[in-house]
Scaffold this motif. Structure first.
Motif, short mmCIF file in Angstrom:
data_model
loop_
_atom_site.label_atom_id
_atom_site.label_comp_id
_atom_site.label_asym_id
_atom_site.label_seq_id
_atom_site.Cartn_x
_atom_site.Cartn_y
_atom_site.Cartn_z
N VAL A 68 0.80 -1.23 0.00
CA VAL A 68 0.00 0.00 0.00
C VAL A 68 0.83 1.28 0.00
O VAL A 68 0.57 2.19 -0.79
CB VAL A 68 -1.04 0.00 1.16
CG1 VAL A 68 -1.63 1.37 1.39
CG2 VAL A 68 -2.14 -0.98 0.82
N PRO A 69 1.84 1.43 0.85
CA PRO A 69 2.57 2.71 0.84
C PRO A 69 3.38 2.94 -0.43
O PRO A 69 3.86 4.05 -0.67
CB PRO A 69 3.47 2.62 2.07
CG PRO A 69 3.62 1.17 2.33
CD PRO A 69 2.35 0.53 1.88
N GLN A 70 3.48 1.94 -1.26
CA GLN A 70 4.23 2.08 -2.50
C GLN A 70 3.33 2.26 -3.72
O GLN A 70 3.81 2.40 -4.83
CB GLN A 70 5.13 0.85 -2.68
CG GLN A 70 6.10 0.71 -1.51
CD GLN A 70 7.01 -0.46 -1.65
OE1 GLN A 70 7.83 -0.49 -2.56
NE2 GLN A 70 6.86 -1.43 -0.77
N ILE A 77 -5.07 0.57 -4.71
CA ILE A 77 -5.40 0.59 -3.28
C ILE A 77 -6.80 0.02 -3.06
O ILE A 77 -7.04 -0.73 -2.12
CB ILE A 77 -5.25 2.00 -2.68
CG1 ILE A 77 -3.77 2.38 -2.66
CG2 ILE A 77 -5.83 2.06 -1.27
CD1 ILE A 77 -3.47 3.79 -2.19
N PHE A 78 -7.74 0.36 -3.96
CA PHE A 78 -9.09 -0.21 -3.85
C PHE A 78 -9.03 -1.73 -3.86
O PHE A 78 -9.68 -2.39 -3.05
CB PHE A 78 -9.98 0.26 -5.01
CG PHE A 78 -10.40 1.71 -4.94
CD1 PHE A 78 -10.26 2.47 -3.79
CD2 PHE A 78 -10.93 2.31 -6.06
CE1 PHE A 78 -10.65 3.80 -3.75
CE2 PHE A 78 -11.33 3.63 -6.03
CZ PHE A 78 -11.20 4.38 -4.88
N MET A 139 5.80 7.27 6.28
CA MET A 139 4.66 6.37 6.21
C MET A 139 5.12 4.96 5.84
O MET A 139 4.61 3.97 6.39
CB MET A 139 3.66 6.89 5.18
CG MET A 139 2.37 6.14 5.13
SD MET A 139 1.23 6.56 6.43
CE MET A 139 0.74 8.19 5.94
N LEU A 140 6.07 4.86 4.93
CA LEU A 140 6.57 3.55 4.52
C LEU A 140 7.09 2.76 5.71
O LEU A 140 6.79 1.58 5.86
CB LEU A 140 7.67 3.71 3.46
CG LEU A 140 8.35 2.41 3.01
CD1 LEU A 140 7.36 1.47 2.35
CD2 LEU A 140 9.51 2.72 2.08
N TYR A 141 7.86 3.40 6.58
CA TYR A 141 8.41 2.70 7.74
C TYR A 141 7.32 2.25 8.71
O TYR A 141 7.44 1.19 9.33
CB TYR A 141 9.45 3.55 8.46
CG TYR A 141 10.77 3.59 7.72
CD1 TYR A 141 11.58 2.46 7.64
CD2 TYR A 141 11.20 4.75 7.10
CE1 TYR A 141 12.78 2.49 6.95
CE2 TYR A 141 12.40 4.79 6.41
CZ TYR A 141 13.19 3.66 6.34
OH TYR A 141 14.38 3.68 5.66
N ALA A 142 6.27 3.04 8.85
CA ALA A 142 5.16 2.64 9.71
C ALA A 142 4.50 1.37 9.16
O ALA A 142 4.20 0.43 9.91
CB ALA A 142 4.13 3.77 9.83
N TYR A 143 4.28 1.35 7.85
CA TYR A 143 3.68 0.16 7.24
C TYR A 143 4.62 -1.04 7.32
O TYR A 143 4.17 -2.16 7.56
CB TYR A 143 3.33 0.45 5.77
CG TYR A 143 1.97 1.05 5.58
CD1 TYR A 143 0.88 0.28 5.24
CD2 TYR A 143 1.76 2.42 5.74
CE1 TYR A 143 -0.38 0.83 5.05
CE2 TYR A 143 0.52 2.99 5.55
CZ TYR A 143 -0.55 2.19 5.21
OH TYR A 143 -1.79 2.74 5.04
N LEU A 144 5.90 -0.81 7.16
CA LEU A 144 6.85 -1.92 7.26
C LEU A 144 6.91 -2.45 8.69
O LEU A 144 7.03 -3.67 8.90
CB LEU A 144 8.24 -1.49 6.77
CG LEU A 144 8.34 -1.20 5.27
CD1 LEU A 144 9.73 -0.71 4.91
CD2 LEU A 144 7.93 -2.41 4.44
N PHE A 145 6.82 -1.57 9.67
CA PHE A 145 6.74 -1.99 11.08
C PHE A 145 5.53 -2.92 11.27
O PHE A 145 5.64 -3.99 11.88
CB PHE A 145 6.63 -0.77 11.99
CG PHE A 145 6.22 -1.09 13.39
CD1 PHE A 145 7.11 -1.66 14.29
CD2 PHE A 145 4.93 -0.81 13.83
CE1 PHE A 145 6.72 -1.97 15.59
CE2 PHE A 145 4.53 -1.11 15.12
CZ PHE A 145 5.43 -1.69 16.01
#
Length: 164
Positions: A68-70, A77-78, A139-145
């Motif tokens: 998603v963040p990419q 995304i839908f 945001m990418l790091y939050a999603y990767l976390f």
């Protein structure tokens, strides 16, 4: 839920879309959650077993968190919103069931309250942690976390279900 209900909407906004896209994204998520909750009790899912369903669902949620963040397309995304809907529908059903499985009848109400308290704690802490990750990094790091958390949860679920 940390991603779907807050951070994914920010990503959609950052893609320059309108509020209708954010609403549609939420509708796709919610409809998926309802459909997968219904499917979780079907014969197909029962044959797959709890371990397989929980483990695979955490893995697909990790995939969602990586992709998603990419995304550069709201339409992608839908499509991806189906995955957290699946996670909500399947995981909430199965994890609630597993949490209550060995609880004596006279303690079920207390156990359910405890389960809900732990669930609420996670719904509070993870968005806070991810918000800090977004503030300090991206945001990418939050999603990767969150993807790493899903991988850990998948491993724990696999091991736990195998031993029981």
């Amino acid at each position: 839920m940390t991603t779907t209900m807050s951070f994914t909407t920010r990503i959609i906004k950052n893609l320059g879309t309108n509020s209708m896209s954010i609403g549609l994204s939420s509708i796709i998520y919610m409809l998926s959650a309802v459909c997968f909750a219904k499917m979780a009790s079907s014969d197909v899912y029962m044959k797959l077993g709890v371990r397989t369903c929980i483990t695979v669902t955490f893995l697909t949620t990790a995939l969602y968190c990586v992709l998603v963040p990419q995304c550069s397309s709201v339409y992608m995304i839908f499509v991806l919103q189906i995955l957290p809907g699946m996670a909500t529908g399947i995981l909430f059903s199965y994890l609630t069931s597993e949490a209550m499985k060995y609880v004596p009848q006279e303690s079920k109400s207390t156990a359910m309250g405890f389960f809900q308290a732990v669930y609420a704690l996670g719904m509070t802490l993870f968005p806070m942690i991810c918000g800090n990750i977004v503030s300090y990094f991206s945001m990418l790091y939050a999603y990767l976390f969150l993807a790493v958390i899903c991988l850990i949860a998948s491993s724990i679920s696999f091991i736990y279900c195998k031993s029981h």
